[in-house]
Write a protein that holds these residues in place. Sequence first.
Motif, PDB file in Angstrom:
ATOM      1  N   PRO A  21       8.409 -11.841   9.366  1.00 23.75           N
ATOM      2  CA  PRO A  21       9.160 -10.417   8.890  1.00 23.75           C
ATOM      3  C   PRO A  21       8.369  -9.199   9.568  1.00 23.75           C
ATOM      4  N   LYS A  22       9.308  -7.977   9.624  1.00 24.32           N
ATOM      5  CA  LYS A  22       8.862  -6.768   9.975  1.00 24.32           C
ATOM      6  C   LYS A  22       8.340  -6.110   8.834  1.00 24.32           C
ATOM      7  N   VAL A  23       6.879  -5.419   9.129  1.00 25.86           N
ATOM      8  CA  VAL A  23       6.482  -4.427   8.135  1.00 25.86           C
ATOM      9  C   VAL A  23       6.662  -2.973   8.383  1.00 25.86           C
ATOM     10  N   GLY A  24       6.868  -2.182   7.546  1.00 23.12           N
ATOM     11  CA  GLY A  24       7.092  -0.612   7.877  1.00 23.12           C
ATOM     12  C   GLY A  24       6.989  -0.070   6.580  1.00 23.12           C
ATOM     13  N   TRP A  25       7.115   1.244   6.664  1.00 24.78           N
ATOM     14  CA  TRP A  25       7.179   2.158   5.373  1.00 24.78           C
ATOM     15  C   TRP A  25       8.511   2.292   5.083  1.00 24.78           C
ATOM     16  N   THR A  26       8.601   2.145   3.620  1.00 21.20           N
ATOM     17  CA  THR A  26       9.953   2.345   3.032  1.00 21.20           C
ATOM     18  C   THR A  26       9.830   3.356   1.872  1.00 21.20           C
ATOM     19  N   GLN A  59       0.345   5.684  -8.447  1.00 19.46           N
ATOM     20  CA  GLN A  59      -0.196   6.653  -9.245  1.00 19.46           C
ATOM     21  C   GLN A  59      -1.184   7.569  -8.560  1.00 19.46           C
ATOM     22  N   TYR A  60      -1.993   7.312  -7.796  1.00 25.40           N
ATOM     23  CA  TYR A  60      -2.958   7.960  -6.907  1.00 25.40           C
ATOM     24  C   TYR A  60      -2.206   8.410  -5.957  1.00 25.40           C
ATOM     25  N   ALA A  61      -1.042   8.198  -5.221  1.00 26.53           N
ATOM     26  CA  ALA A  61      -0.335   8.866  -4.437  1.00 26.53           C
ATOM     27  C   ALA A  61       0.469  10.012  -5.055  1.00 26.53           C
ATOM     28  N   LEU A  62       0.608   9.888  -6.388  1.00 25.68           N
ATOM     29  CA  LEU A  62       1.561  10.792  -7.301  1.00 25.68           C
ATOM     30  C   LEU A  62       0.419  12.037  -7.396  1.00 25.68           C
ATOM     31  N   GLN A  63      -1.000  11.676  -7.771  1.00 21.05           N
ATOM     32  CA  GLN A  63      -1.796  12.719  -7.959  1.00 21.05           C
ATOM     33  C   GLN A  63      -2.184  13.447  -6.620  1.00 21.05           C
ATOM     34  N   PHE A  64      -2.314  12.748  -5.547  1.00 15.63           N
ATOM     35  CA  PHE A  64      -2.263  13.357  -4.218  1.00 15.63           C
ATOM     36  C   PHE A  64      -1.022  14.490  -4.037  1.00 15.63           C
ATOM     37  N   MET A  65       0.195  14.150  -4.433  1.00 22.37           N
ATOM     38  CA  MET A  65       1.286  15.060  -4.356  1.00 22.37           C
ATOM     39  C   MET A  65       1.068  16.077  -5.143  1.00 22.37           C
ATOM     40  N   GLU A  66       0.705  15.897  -6.247  1.00 18.48           N
ATOM     41  CA  GLU A  66       0.536  17.115  -7.279  1.00 18.48           C
ATOM     42  C   GLU A  66      -0.529  18.082  -6.744  1.00 18.48           C
ATOM     43  N   LEU A  67      -1.754  17.633  -6.221  1.00 19.16           N
ATOM     44  CA  LEU A  67      -2.651  18.640  -5.619  1.00 19.16           C
ATOM     45  C   LEU A  67      -1.896  19.096  -4.340  1.00 19.16           C
ATOM     46  N   CYS A 108       4.571  23.487   0.929  1.00 17.66           N
ATOM     47  CA  CYS A 108       4.857  21.967   1.518  1.00 17.66           C
ATOM     48  C   CYS A 108       6.362  21.639   1.238  1.00 17.66           C
ATOM     49  N   ARG A 109       6.790  20.755   1.714  1.00 21.39           N
ATOM     50  CA  ARG A 109       8.250  20.212   1.762  1.00 21.39           C
ATOM     51  C   ARG A 109       8.151  18.670   2.027  1.00 21.39           C
ATOM     52  N   ASP A 110       9.541  18.291   1.294  1.00 22.45           N
ATOM     53  CA  ASP A 110       9.716  16.810   1.397  1.00 22.45           C
ATOM     54  C   ASP A 110       8.839  15.823   1.087  1.00 22.45           C
ATOM     55  N   LEU A 111       7.928  16.064   0.029  1.00 23.27           N
ATOM     56  CA  LEU A 111       6.811  15.236  -0.346  1.00 23.27           C
ATOM     57  C   LEU A 111       7.384  13.879  -0.837  1.00 23.27           C
ATOM     58  N   ARG A 112       7.015  12.757  -0.372  1.00 28.17           N
ATOM     59  CA  ARG A 112       7.510  11.424  -1.093  1.00 28.17           C
ATOM     60  C   ARG A 112       6.543  10.630  -0.938  1.00 28.17           C
ATOM     61  N   ILE A 113       6.879   9.409  -1.951  1.00 25.79           N
ATOM     62  CA  ILE A 113       5.865   8.286  -1.600  1.00 25.79           C
ATOM     63  C   ILE A 113       6.613   7.341  -0.811  1.00 25.79           C
ATOM     64  N   ARG A 114       5.711   6.744  -0.028  1.00 26.24           N
ATOM     65  CA  ARG A 114       6.361   5.419   0.599  1.00 26.24           C
ATOM     66  C   ARG A 114       5.493   4.394   0.567  1.00 26.24           C
ATOM     67  N   THR A 150       0.810  -1.132  -0.111  1.00 24.81           N
ATOM     68  CA  THR A 150       0.051  -0.063  -0.028  1.00 24.81           C
ATOM     69  C   THR A 150       0.978   1.152  -0.042  1.00 24.81           C
ATOM     70  N   PHE A 151       0.371   2.159  -0.634  1.00 23.82           N
ATOM     71  CA  PHE A 151       1.230   3.532  -0.770  1.00 23.82           C
ATOM     72  C   PHE A 151       0.590   4.741   0.040  1.00 23.82           C
ATOM     73  N   ALA A 152       1.388   5.675   0.490  1.00 28.09           N
ATOM     74  CA  ALA A 152       0.998   6.859   1.020  1.00 28.09           C
ATOM     75  C   ALA A 152       1.819   7.958   0.909  1.00 28.09           C
ATOM     76  N   VAL A 153       1.357   9.300   0.870  1.00 32.69           N
ATOM     77  CA  VAL A 153       2.297  10.387   0.801  1.00 32.69           C
ATOM     78  C   VAL A 153       2.941  10.754   2.171  1.00 32.69           C
ATOM     79  N   PHE A 154       4.047  11.033   2.261  1.00 34.12           N
ATOM     80  CA  PHE A 154       4.394  11.618   3.467  1.00 34.12           C
ATOM     81  C   PHE A 154       5.204  12.996   3.030  1.00 34.12           C
ATOM     82  N   GLY A 155       5.241  13.838   4.011  1.00 36.37           N
ATOM     83  CA  GLY A 155       5.814  14.911   3.856  1.00 36.37           C
ATOM     84  C   GLY A 155       5.354  15.838   4.979  1.00 36.37           C
ATOM     85  N   MET A 156       5.473  17.364   4.713  1.00 36.74           N
ATOM     86  CA  MET A 156       5.091  18.377   5.606  1.00 36.74           C
ATOM     87  C   MET A 156       4.440  19.361   4.871  1.00 36.74           C
TER      88      MET A 156
END
Length: 128
Positions: free
Chosen positions: A112-117, A70-78, A85-91, A3-9
């Motif tokens: 196995p450990k699961v986390g955001w990369t 691609q949905y996370a990328l659309q969110f970043m563009e918006l 904003c700063r440091d926007l990235r998809i994880r 699953t993907f999400a946008v991180f940043g500030m």
Amino acid sequence: MSTFAVFGMTADVALAEARKTVKTTKPSGKAGCPLELTLAEWNQAVEQQAAKIMAGEKVKQLSQMFDAPQYALQFMELARKTGKCRDLRIRAKCEITDAEGEPVINRKTKMPKVGWTDYFPLPGRGAA
């Protein structure tokens, strides 16, 4: 499946975080007798804290989880269009691996450990 999400500030998130952390009182010098801040003083303190957060390196999850990058990328563009904003990235949420590519195992659960990369699309595929 990842699953993907946008991180940043963003400025809005920094302001909301500053409102939660800035206190409405300040020390007066006497024990047990703090001074109440006026609304103008508190607003100024919140603005200063929000500016400090925006200048820092801490990032937060800004979006809900998406099925595809691609949905996370659309969110970043918006997010870029709507304000500062700063440091926007998809994880991607997936198994964490060590330097050799082997999954890191949780000692307690033996799973196995699961986390955001950070997600980097392959050249010629996905969002870029």
